[in-house]
Design a protein around this motif. Structure first.
Motif, PDB file in Angstrom:
ATOM      1  N   ILE A 136       0.863  -1.183   0.000  1.00  0.00           N
ATOM      2  CA  ILE A 136       0.000   0.000   0.000  1.00  0.00           C
ATOM      3  C   ILE A 136       0.897   1.229   0.000  1.00  0.00           C
ATOM      4  O   ILE A 136       1.728   1.400   0.893  1.00  0.00           O
ATOM      5  CB  ILE A 136      -0.931   0.030   1.222  1.00  0.00           C
ATOM      6  N   ARG A 146      -0.673   8.157  -7.604  1.00  0.00           N
ATOM      7  CA  ARG A 146      -1.583   7.013  -7.665  1.00  0.00           C
ATOM      8  C   ARG A 146      -1.334   6.207  -8.931  1.00  0.00           C
ATOM      9  O   ARG A 146      -1.195   4.983  -8.900  1.00  0.00           O
ATOM     10  CB  ARG A 146      -3.035   7.501  -7.635  1.00  0.00           C
ATOM     11  N   ASP A 188      -0.603  -2.244  -4.656  1.00  0.00           N
ATOM     12  CA  ASP A 188      -1.937  -2.833  -4.647  1.00  0.00           C
ATOM     13  C   ASP A 188      -3.010  -1.847  -4.216  1.00  0.00           C
ATOM     14  O   ASP A 188      -4.190  -2.052  -4.509  1.00  0.00           O
ATOM     15  CB  ASP A 188      -1.950  -4.043  -3.708  1.00  0.00           C
ATOM     16  N   ASP A 189      -2.612  -0.793  -3.541  1.00  0.00           N
ATOM     17  CA  ASP A 189      -3.572   0.217  -3.100  1.00  0.00           C
ATOM     18  C   ASP A 189      -2.815   1.515  -2.846  1.00  0.00           C
ATOM     19  O   ASP A 189      -1.578   1.532  -2.816  1.00  0.00           O
ATOM     20  CB  ASP A 189      -4.288  -0.243  -1.825  1.00  0.00           C
ATOM     21  N   TYR A 190      -3.563   2.592  -2.648  1.00  0.00           N
ATOM     22  CA  TYR A 190      -2.957   3.911  -2.496  1.00  0.00           C
ATOM     23  C   TYR A 190      -3.801   4.743  -1.551  1.00  0.00           C
ATOM     24  O   TYR A 190      -5.032   4.744  -1.634  1.00  0.00           O
ATOM     25  CB  TYR A 190      -2.868   4.597  -3.864  1.00  0.00           C
ATOM     26  N   ARG A 203      -8.208  -0.554   4.813  1.00  0.00           N
ATOM     27  CA  ARG A 203      -7.547  -0.944   3.562  1.00  0.00           C
ATOM     28  C   ARG A 203      -6.659  -2.169   3.786  1.00  0.00           C
ATOM     29  O   ARG A 203      -6.634  -3.091   2.964  1.00  0.00           O
ATOM     30  CB  ARG A 203      -6.704   0.217   3.030  1.00  0.00           C
ATOM     31  N   LEU A 228      -7.054  -5.935   2.117  1.00  0.00           N
ATOM     32  CA  LEU A 228      -5.988  -6.485   1.285  1.00  0.00           C
ATOM     33  C   LEU A 228      -5.474  -7.808   1.858  1.00  0.00           C
ATOM     34  O   LEU A 228      -5.263  -8.786   1.121  1.00  0.00           O
ATOM     35  CB  LEU A 228      -4.857  -5.471   1.158  1.00  0.00           C
ATOM     36  N   TRP A 283      -9.373  -5.133  -7.409  1.00  0.00           N
ATOM     37  CA  TRP A 283      -8.763  -3.838  -7.062  1.00  0.00           C
ATOM     38  C   TRP A 283      -9.435  -3.203  -5.834  1.00  0.00           C
ATOM     39  O   TRP A 283      -8.834  -2.401  -5.152  1.00  0.00           O
ATOM     40  CB  TRP A 283      -8.848  -2.876  -8.242  1.00  0.00           C
ATOM     41  N   GLY A 284     -10.696  -3.553  -5.587  1.00  0.00           N
ATOM     42  CA  GLY A 284     -11.400  -2.993  -4.447  1.00  0.00           C
ATOM     43  C   GLY A 284     -12.368  -1.893  -4.849  1.00  0.00           C
ATOM     44  O   GLY A 284     -12.236  -1.263  -5.897  1.00  0.00           O
ATOM     45  N   TYR A 308     -11.092   1.682  -5.796  1.00  0.00           N
ATOM     46  CA  TYR A 308     -10.159   1.852  -6.922  1.00  0.00           C
ATOM     47  C   TYR A 308     -10.563   3.064  -7.762  1.00  0.00           C
ATOM     48  O   TYR A 308     -11.732   3.260  -8.097  1.00  0.00           O
ATOM     49  CB  TYR A 308     -10.149   0.599  -7.790  1.00  0.00           C
TER      50      TYR A 308
END
Length: 227
Positions: free
Chosen positions: A78, A89, A98-100, A113, A117, A187-188, A191
């Motif tokens: 992350i 991003r 995988d995330d931001y 988050r 994940l 991605w969630g 995203y």
């Protein structure tokens, strides 16, 4: 898994202490690094997840991410940053994060988050402990590995997103999933970006698994066929 090891690379001491306290409360083993060089020195220990600030003293977060991916493509990462949010991003996701999260953020938001994940990578997917055979590939959901039985049972190197896509599509072989469904589950819900990211991951999977029948449903999405 009752305890996860999380590596946090963050040079703002007050913030790192707060984030560590919140994550420790969740039962996670948290190790903090105040600069990029110290973080890189521990990459080979492979935690369950990295929380990585982009702007670090010495070696920046982008280079740390490259080292993480060079050692293990599947380790979840992350990114957090207070710089140009849209640029960071995009760059972070392109490089394999995988995330931001953009600063400032609430510590509880990071916890949410991280939980999502960790659950996606290590939890729910593994619960069925099933293996799926597809055109001489064996997809092992619990071990998160794909074996090529025609190549001396070689394990195929897949990124986190590539593996998540394979596991999602093999949950119900033959079932078509839209790009929107894939984005949400891989991605969630949070995203922010183009659905073309799905196409890019599919392209990479097809290259690495040339015999797989990963079918494109034009204008809709994708499905995996058994033969």
């Amino acid at each position: 898994m009752s305890e996860y090891k999380v590596y946090l690379a963050e040079d703002e001491k007050n913030l790192s202490e707060i984030l560590k306290a919140y994550m420790t409360k969740e039962g996670w083993d948290v190790v903090v690094f105040e600069n990029g060089d110290d973080a890189i020195a521990e990459v080979e220990n492979t935690p369950h997840l990295w929380v990585l600030d982009i702007m670090l003293p010495g070696t920046d977060g982008y280079h740390v991410l490259k080292e993480i991916r060079a050692h293990n493509e599947n380790t979840p990462v992350i990114f957090i940053s207070a710089r140009d949010q849209d640029l960071d991003r995009v760059l972070g996701l392109e490089m394999g994060s995988d995330d931001y999260l953009s600063k400032p953020f609430l510590p509880q938001e990071l916890i949410i988050r991280v939980k999502k994940l960790l659950k996606r990578v290590y939890g729910e997917i593994a619960q069925e402990n099933k293996k799926v055979e597809l055109n001489d590939y064996i997809v092992d959901a619990e071990a998160r590995v794909v074996i090529d039985t025609l190549d001396e049972d070689r394990s195929i190197e897949l990124t986190t997103k590539e593996m998540d896509l394979i596991l999602l599509l093999t949950e119900d072989v033959g079932k078509a999933l839209s790009r929107e469904d894939i984005i949400e589950q891989v991605w969630g819900e949070d995203y922010f970006g183009s659905e073309r990211a799905v196409d890019d991951v599919v392209r990479r999977v097809r290259k690495k698994m040339s015999r797989i029948h990963l079918e494109t449903l034009y204008g809709f999405g994708y499905r995996i066929l058994s033969s």
